[in-house]
Design a protein around this motif. Structure first.
Motif, PDB file in Angstrom:
ATOM      1  N   THR A  54     -13.364  30.474  10.362  1.00 49.93           N
ATOM      2  CA  THR A  54     -13.122  30.587  11.802  1.00 49.93           C
ATOM      3  C   THR A  54     -12.603  31.983  12.127  1.00 49.93           C
ATOM      4  O   THR A  54     -11.507  32.359  11.702  1.00 49.93           O
ATOM      5  CB  THR A  54     -12.109  29.535  12.268  1.00 49.93           C
ATOM      6  OG1 THR A  54     -12.598  28.235  11.912  1.00 49.93           O
ATOM      7  CG2 THR A  54     -11.924  29.603  13.775  1.00 49.93           C
ATOM      8  N   HIS A 111      -8.194  30.922   7.556  1.00 47.54           N
ATOM      9  CA  HIS A 111      -9.251  30.937   8.575  1.00 47.54           C
ATOM     10  C   HIS A 111     -10.514  31.610   8.044  1.00 47.54           C
ATOM     11  O   HIS A 111     -11.085  32.492   8.689  1.00 47.54           O
ATOM     12  CB  HIS A 111      -8.757  31.634   9.840  1.00 47.54           C
ATOM     13  CG  HIS A 111      -7.497  31.051  10.390  1.00 47.54           C
ATOM     14  ND1 HIS A 111      -7.443  29.778  10.923  1.00 47.54           N
ATOM     15  CD2 HIS A 111      -6.238  31.540  10.457  1.00 47.54           C
ATOM     16  CE1 HIS A 111      -6.203  29.512  11.313  1.00 47.54           C
ATOM     17  NE2 HIS A 111      -5.453  30.559  11.035  1.00 47.54           N
ATOM     18  N   TYR A 149     -20.552  38.418   8.713  1.00 48.90           N
ATOM     19  CA  TYR A 149     -19.210  38.918   9.026  1.00 48.90           C
ATOM     20  C   TYR A 149     -18.563  39.590   7.815  1.00 48.90           C
ATOM     21  O   TYR A 149     -18.036  40.709   7.905  1.00 48.90           O
ATOM     22  CB  TYR A 149     -18.318  37.774   9.521  1.00 48.90           C
ATOM     23  CG  TYR A 149     -16.887  38.215   9.733  1.00 48.90           C
ATOM     24  CD1 TYR A 149     -16.518  38.898  10.886  1.00 48.90           C
ATOM     25  CD2 TYR A 149     -15.910  37.953   8.762  1.00 48.90           C
ATOM     26  CE1 TYR A 149     -15.200  39.320  11.082  1.00 48.90           C
ATOM     27  CE2 TYR A 149     -14.593  38.383   8.947  1.00 48.90           C
ATOM     28  CZ  TYR A 149     -14.257  39.060  10.099  1.00 48.90           C
ATOM     29  OH  TYR A 149     -12.964  39.496  10.279  1.00 48.90           O
ATOM     30  N   GLY A 203     -11.469  32.458  16.793  1.00 53.22           N
ATOM     31  CA  GLY A 203     -11.611  31.156  17.433  1.00 53.22           C
ATOM     32  C   GLY A 203     -12.979  30.521  17.312  1.00 53.22           C
ATOM     33  O   GLY A 203     -13.184  29.396  17.779  1.00 53.22           O
ATOM     34  N   LYS A 204     -13.918  31.186  16.665  1.00 46.67           N
ATOM     35  CA  LYS A 204     -15.268  30.632  16.525  1.00 46.67           C
ATOM     36  C   LYS A 204     -15.521  30.189  15.091  1.00 46.67           C
ATOM     37  O   LYS A 204     -15.263  30.947  14.153  1.00 46.67           O
ATOM     38  CB  LYS A 204     -16.319  31.675  16.923  1.00 46.67           C
ATOM     39  CG  LYS A 204     -17.746  31.155  16.782  1.00 46.67           C
ATOM     40  CD  LYS A 204     -18.793  32.234  17.023  1.00 46.67           C
ATOM     41  CE  LYS A 204     -20.203  31.676  16.827  1.00 46.67           C
ATOM     42  NZ  LYS A 204     -21.240  32.721  16.947  1.00 46.67           N
ATOM     43  N   ARG A 205     -16.023  28.964  14.922  1.00 49.39           N
ATOM     44  CA  ARG A 205     -16.383  28.471  13.593  1.00 49.39           C
ATOM     45  C   ARG A 205     -17.762  29.002  13.222  1.00 49.39           C
ATOM     46  O   ARG A 205     -18.748  28.770  13.933  1.00 49.39           O
ATOM     47  CB  ARG A 205     -16.374  26.945  13.560  1.00 49.39           C
ATOM     48  CG  ARG A 205     -16.656  26.378  12.173  1.00 49.39           C
ATOM     49  CD  ARG A 205     -16.414  24.886  12.111  1.00 49.39           C
ATOM     50  NE  ARG A 205     -16.785  24.335  10.825  1.00 49.39           N
ATOM     51  CZ  ARG A 205     -16.041  24.389   9.724  1.00 49.39           C
ATOM     52  NH1 ARG A 205     -14.865  24.982   9.769  1.00 49.39           N
ATOM     53  NH2 ARG A 205     -16.447  23.855   8.590  1.00 49.39           N
ATOM     54  N   LEU A 206     -17.834  29.723  12.120  1.00 51.97           N
ATOM     55  CA  LEU A 206     -19.062  30.396  11.724  1.00 51.97           C
ATOM     56  C   LEU A 206     -19.975  29.497  10.894  1.00 51.97           C
ATOM     57  O   LEU A 206     -19.507  28.671  10.106  1.00 51.97           O
ATOM     58  CB  LEU A 206     -18.735  31.656  10.906  1.00 51.97           C
ATOM     59  CG  LEU A 206     -17.804  32.684  11.543  1.00 51.97           C
ATOM     60  CD1 LEU A 206     -17.644  33.887  10.609  1.00 51.97           C
ATOM     61  CD2 LEU A 206     -18.323  33.130  12.904  1.00 51.97           C
ATOM     62  N   THR A 207     -21.272  29.677  11.055  1.00 50.73           N
ATOM     63  CA  THR A 207     -22.253  29.043  10.173  1.00 50.73           C
ATOM     64  C   THR A 207     -22.258  29.808   8.843  1.00 50.73           C
ATOM     65  O   THR A 207     -21.657  30.883   8.714  1.00 50.73           O
ATOM     66  CB  THR A 207     -23.658  29.107  10.782  1.00 50.73           C
ATOM     67  OG1 THR A 207     -24.060  30.488  10.874  1.00 50.73           O
ATOM     68  CG2 THR A 207     -23.687  28.477  12.173  1.00 50.73           C
ATOM     69  N   GLU A 253     -23.628  33.235   9.497  1.00 49.44           N
ATOM     70  CA  GLU A 253     -22.682  34.088  10.220  1.00 49.44           C
ATOM     71  C   GLU A 253     -21.545  34.556   9.317  1.00 49.44           C
ATOM     72  O   GLU A 253     -21.043  35.685   9.470  1.00 49.44           O
ATOM     73  CB  GLU A 253     -22.123  33.333  11.429  1.00 49.44           C
ATOM     74  CG  GLU A 253     -23.138  33.149  12.559  1.00 49.44           C
ATOM     75  CD  GLU A 253     -22.649  32.208  13.646  1.00 49.44           C
ATOM     76  OE1 GLU A 253     -23.140  32.322  14.787  1.00 49.44           O
ATOM     77  OE2 GLU A 253     -21.793  31.341  13.355  1.00 49.44           O
TER      78      GLU A 253
END
Length: 202
Positions: free
Chosen positions: A90, A87, A104, A93-97, A100
């Motif tokens: 992700t 992951h 992170y 639960g959020k798919r990152l650009t 992002e």
């Protein structure tokens, strides 16, 4: 041999094309197909499970030889519950650009100190219904490297973590290494050997 590489990422397609040219494999990507591309859920717990899901789904959709790859990112010394594994892009639960992802992972390195990291990679190749080949082996793992909290000013689209990745031997960002050095580090060598083994038995 002409193969479909089951990816919509142009950077990954370009990188793999360069490698497989050595054994006269011509690649096309999903975006080269003039048809609807199925949305394939990646629900596997390992890179190999995800690679298999994608390759089989694309073969059933297009009925042409296809392979898919998947990878997982693993760090030393951080809690298991925040290991990215498969992951990478992700989080919660959020798919990152791309941007992002840099935010992170640089924050993670800030909290735990520079992170020793490696990618574990897998491939599944579906030639036809009777011939399916797959592998996830040490030759497909990246060398260990550092994820730092200070991003490089250059962002390579499709490979955002290269902006945080530092080669342990030289201490240089991946963006500052020569093409020859990067080529020697490339995990695609494991994929190249995978196809060489298959072709040698045909």
């Amino acid at each position: 041999m002409k193969l479909l590489y089951g990816t919509g990422n142009p950077a990954k397609l370009s990188s793999m094309k360069k490698k497989l040219k050595k054994i006269e494999i011509e690649l096309i990507g999903l975006k080269d197909l003039d048809c609807e591309i199925p949305d394939v859920p990646e629900t596997g717990k390992t890179p190999l499970e995800n690679a298999r899901q994608k390759a089989l789904a694309y073969y059933h959709a297009f009925h042409i030889p296809v392979f898919s790859c998947d990878s997982g990112l693993y760090f030393d010394g951080i809690p298991e519950d925040i290991q990215p594994g498969v992951h990478v892009r992700t989080i919660a639960g959020k798919r990152l650009t791309d941007e992002e992802m840099i935010a992170y992972y640089s924050d993670l390195a800030r909290r735990y100190g520079d992170l020793t990291a490696r990618y574990k990679n897998a491939i599944c190749f579906v030639l036809d219904k009777e011939h399916i080949f797959e592998a996830m082996e040490p030759s497909m793992e990246s060398e260990t490297f550092i994820i730092t909290d200070q991003p490089h000013p250059v962002l390579k689209e499709g490979f955002p973590l290269d902006s945080l990745s530092i080669d342990i031997k030289s201490g240089k960002y991946f963006h500052d290494l020569s093409h020859e050095t990067l080529d020697s580090m490339a995990v695609e060598d494991g994929f190249l050997n995978f196809f060489r083994r298959i072709l040698s038995h045909r």
